[in-house]
Every structure is written in C-alpha cells, then in structure tokens.
Design a protein around this motif. Structure first.
Motif, PDB file in Angstrom:
ATOM      1  N   GLU A   1       0.868  -1.167   0.000  1.00 49.78           N
ATOM      2  CA  GLU A   1       0.000   0.000   0.000  1.00 49.78           C
ATOM      3  C   GLU A   1       0.907   1.220   0.000  1.00 49.78           C
ATOM      4  N   ILE A   2       0.663   2.140  -0.903  1.00 56.24           N
ATOM      5  CA  ILE A   2       1.475   3.343  -0.952  1.00 56.24           C
ATOM      6  C   ILE A   2       0.610   4.548  -0.628  1.00 56.24           C
ATOM      7  N   GLY A   3       1.238   5.575  -0.114  1.00 58.44           N
ATOM      8  CA  GLY A   3       0.517   6.783   0.222  1.00 58.44           C
ATOM      9  C   GLY A   3       1.299   8.010  -0.205  1.00 58.44           C
ATOM     10  N   HIS A   4       0.583   9.087  -0.286  1.00 60.36           N
ATOM     11  CA  HIS A   4       1.230  10.349  -0.648  1.00 60.36           C
ATOM     12  C   HIS A   4       0.365  11.505  -0.170  1.00 60.36           C
ATOM     13  N   VAL A   5       1.006  12.614   0.010  1.00 61.14           N
ATOM     14  CA  VAL A   5       0.315  13.852   0.366  1.00 61.14           C
ATOM     15  C   VAL A   5       0.913  14.955  -0.480  1.00 61.14           C
ATOM     16  N   ILE A   6       0.052  15.746  -1.057  1.00 61.31           N
ATOM     17  CA  ILE A   6       0.518  16.874  -1.846  1.00 61.31           C
ATOM     18  C   ILE A   6      -0.380  18.063  -1.491  1.00 61.31           C
ATOM     19  N   ASP A   7       0.222  19.178  -1.249  1.00 59.68           N
ATOM     20  CA  ASP A   7      -0.521  20.369  -0.867  1.00 59.68           C
ATOM     21  C   ASP A   7      -1.501  20.770  -1.969  1.00 59.68           C
ATOM     22  N   GLU A   8      -2.645  21.266  -1.593  1.00 64.97           N
ATOM     23  CA  GLU A   8      -3.686  21.658  -2.538  1.00 64.97           C
ATOM     24  C   GLU A   8      -3.181  22.635  -3.605  1.00 64.97           C
ATOM     25  N   THR A   9      -2.178  23.404  -3.254  1.00 64.91           N
ATOM     26  CA  THR A   9      -1.579  24.339  -4.205  1.00 64.91           C
ATOM     27  C   THR A   9      -1.097  23.627  -5.471  1.00 64.91           C
ATOM     28  N   TRP A  10      -0.656  22.377  -5.322  1.00 64.93           N
ATOM     29  CA  TRP A  10      -0.054  21.641  -6.421  1.00 64.93           C
ATOM     30  C   TRP A  10      -1.012  20.675  -7.111  1.00 64.93           C
ATOM     31  N   TRP A  11      -2.275  20.622  -6.653  1.00 67.11           N
ATOM     32  CA  TRP A  11      -3.252  19.748  -7.285  1.00 67.11           C
ATOM     33  C   TRP A  11      -3.460  20.161  -8.742  1.00 67.11           C
ATOM     34  N   ALA A  12      -3.842  19.209  -9.559  1.00 66.63           N
ATOM     35  CA  ALA A  12      -4.198  19.428 -10.970  1.00 66.63           C
ATOM     36  C   ALA A  12      -3.013  19.817 -11.847  1.00 66.63           C
ATOM     37  N   ASN A  13      -1.818  19.392 -11.458  1.00 68.23           N
ATOM     38  CA  ASN A  13      -0.630  19.646 -12.270  1.00 68.23           C
ATOM     39  C   ASN A  13       0.017  18.355 -12.769  1.00 68.23           C
ATOM     40  N   SER A  14      -0.600  17.234 -12.502  1.00 72.15           N
ATOM     41  CA  SER A  14      -0.117  15.904 -12.905  1.00 72.15           C
ATOM     42  C   SER A  14       1.126  15.441 -12.158  1.00 72.15           C
ATOM     43  N   TYR A  15       1.546  16.165 -11.124  1.00 66.48           N
ATOM     44  CA  TYR A  15       2.742  15.757 -10.377  1.00 66.48           C
ATOM     45  C   TYR A  15       2.525  14.406  -9.695  1.00 66.48           C
ATOM     46  N   THR A  16       1.367  14.234  -9.085  1.00 67.18           N
ATOM     47  CA  THR A  16       1.108  12.983  -8.387  1.00 67.18           C
ATOM     48  C   THR A  16       0.984  11.825  -9.369  1.00 67.18           C
ATOM     49  N   SER A  17       0.350  12.050 -10.497  1.00 66.93           N
ATOM     50  CA  SER A  17       0.225  10.990 -11.513  1.00 66.93           C
ATOM     51  C   SER A  17       1.596  10.533 -11.985  1.00 66.93           C
ATOM     52  N   GLU A  18       2.469  11.469 -12.261  1.00 71.23           N
ATOM     53  CA  GLU A  18       3.822  11.133 -12.709  1.00 71.23           C
ATOM     54  C   GLU A  18       4.589  10.383 -11.626  1.00 71.23           C
ATOM     55  N   ALA A  19       4.477  10.849 -10.397  1.00 71.57           N
ATOM     56  CA  ALA A  19       5.173  10.191  -9.284  1.00 71.57           C
ATOM     57  C   ALA A  19       4.612   8.797  -9.040  1.00 71.57           C
ATOM     58  N   LEU A  20       3.309   8.650  -9.163  1.00 71.11           N
ATOM     59  CA  LEU A  20       2.686   7.351  -8.953  1.00 71.11           C
ATOM     60  C   LEU A  20       3.132   6.341 -10.010  1.00 71.11           C
ATOM     61  N   ILE A  21       3.175   6.745 -11.254  1.00 71.40           N
ATOM     62  CA  ILE A  21       3.638   5.856 -12.328  1.00 71.40           C
ATOM     63  C   ILE A  21       5.084   5.417 -12.072  1.00 71.40           C
ATOM     64  N   ALA A  22       5.932   6.342 -11.720  1.00 70.84           N
ATOM     65  CA  ALA A  22       7.338   6.009 -11.453  1.00 70.84           C
ATOM     66  C   ALA A  22       7.463   5.087 -10.245  1.00 70.84           C
ATOM     67  N   THR A  23       6.678   5.334  -9.217  1.00 71.95           N
ATOM     68  CA  THR A  23       6.724   4.510  -8.004  1.00 71.95           C
ATOM     69  C   THR A  23       6.254   3.091  -8.298  1.00 71.95           C
ATOM     70  N   VAL A  24       5.156   2.953  -9.001  1.00 70.28           N
ATOM     71  CA  VAL A  24       4.638   1.624  -9.340  1.00 70.28           C
ATOM     72  C   VAL A  24       5.653   0.862 -10.183  1.00 70.28           C
TER      73      VAL A  24
END
Length: 60
Positions: free
Chosen positions: A14-37
């Motif tokens: 199980e993986i988790g992440h937190v990103i400040d609302e300021t950075w939402w909707a910039n695809s940063y989490t999607s990119e990080a998630l793909i690399a992590t998986v």
C-alpha cells in the motif's frame, strides 16, 4: 510517495502520498505514482499495489 504497508503473504504493498492543494491538478502525483509503481514492481515479487486518494479532491 511512501510504502505504508507491505503484506509479504499476499505480496501486496500500500502506498501513500500527500501533496498540498496548491499543487493539485498539475499531474505531479500521476507522474510520481507511475514512477513509483514501475519501481516497486520491477525489483520485487509484489503482485498488487494499492493507493487511495483524498475524496475532497475531485480531480483525483
């Protein structure tokens, strides 16, 4: 990204992440998630990875 839980018997992480609302909707989490998986599946015998999102973030 961080592995918050690892079950050796079911070969599940199980993986988790937190990103400040300021950075939402910039695809940063999607990119990080793909690399992590990709990273977790290649050198391990993990067969399942679970991730959850904040239900208040409608773009998740």
């Amino acid at each position: 990204m961080v592995v918050t839980k690892y079950d050796k018997l079911s070969k599940t992480m199980e993986i988790g992440h937190v990103i400040d609302e300021t950075w939402w909707a910039n695809s940063y989490t999607s990119e990080a998630l793909i690399a992590t998986v990709n990273f977790l599946f290649k050198p391990t015998d993990v067969q399942k990875i679970e991730d959850f999102h904040d239900i208040t973030n409608n773009r998740s």
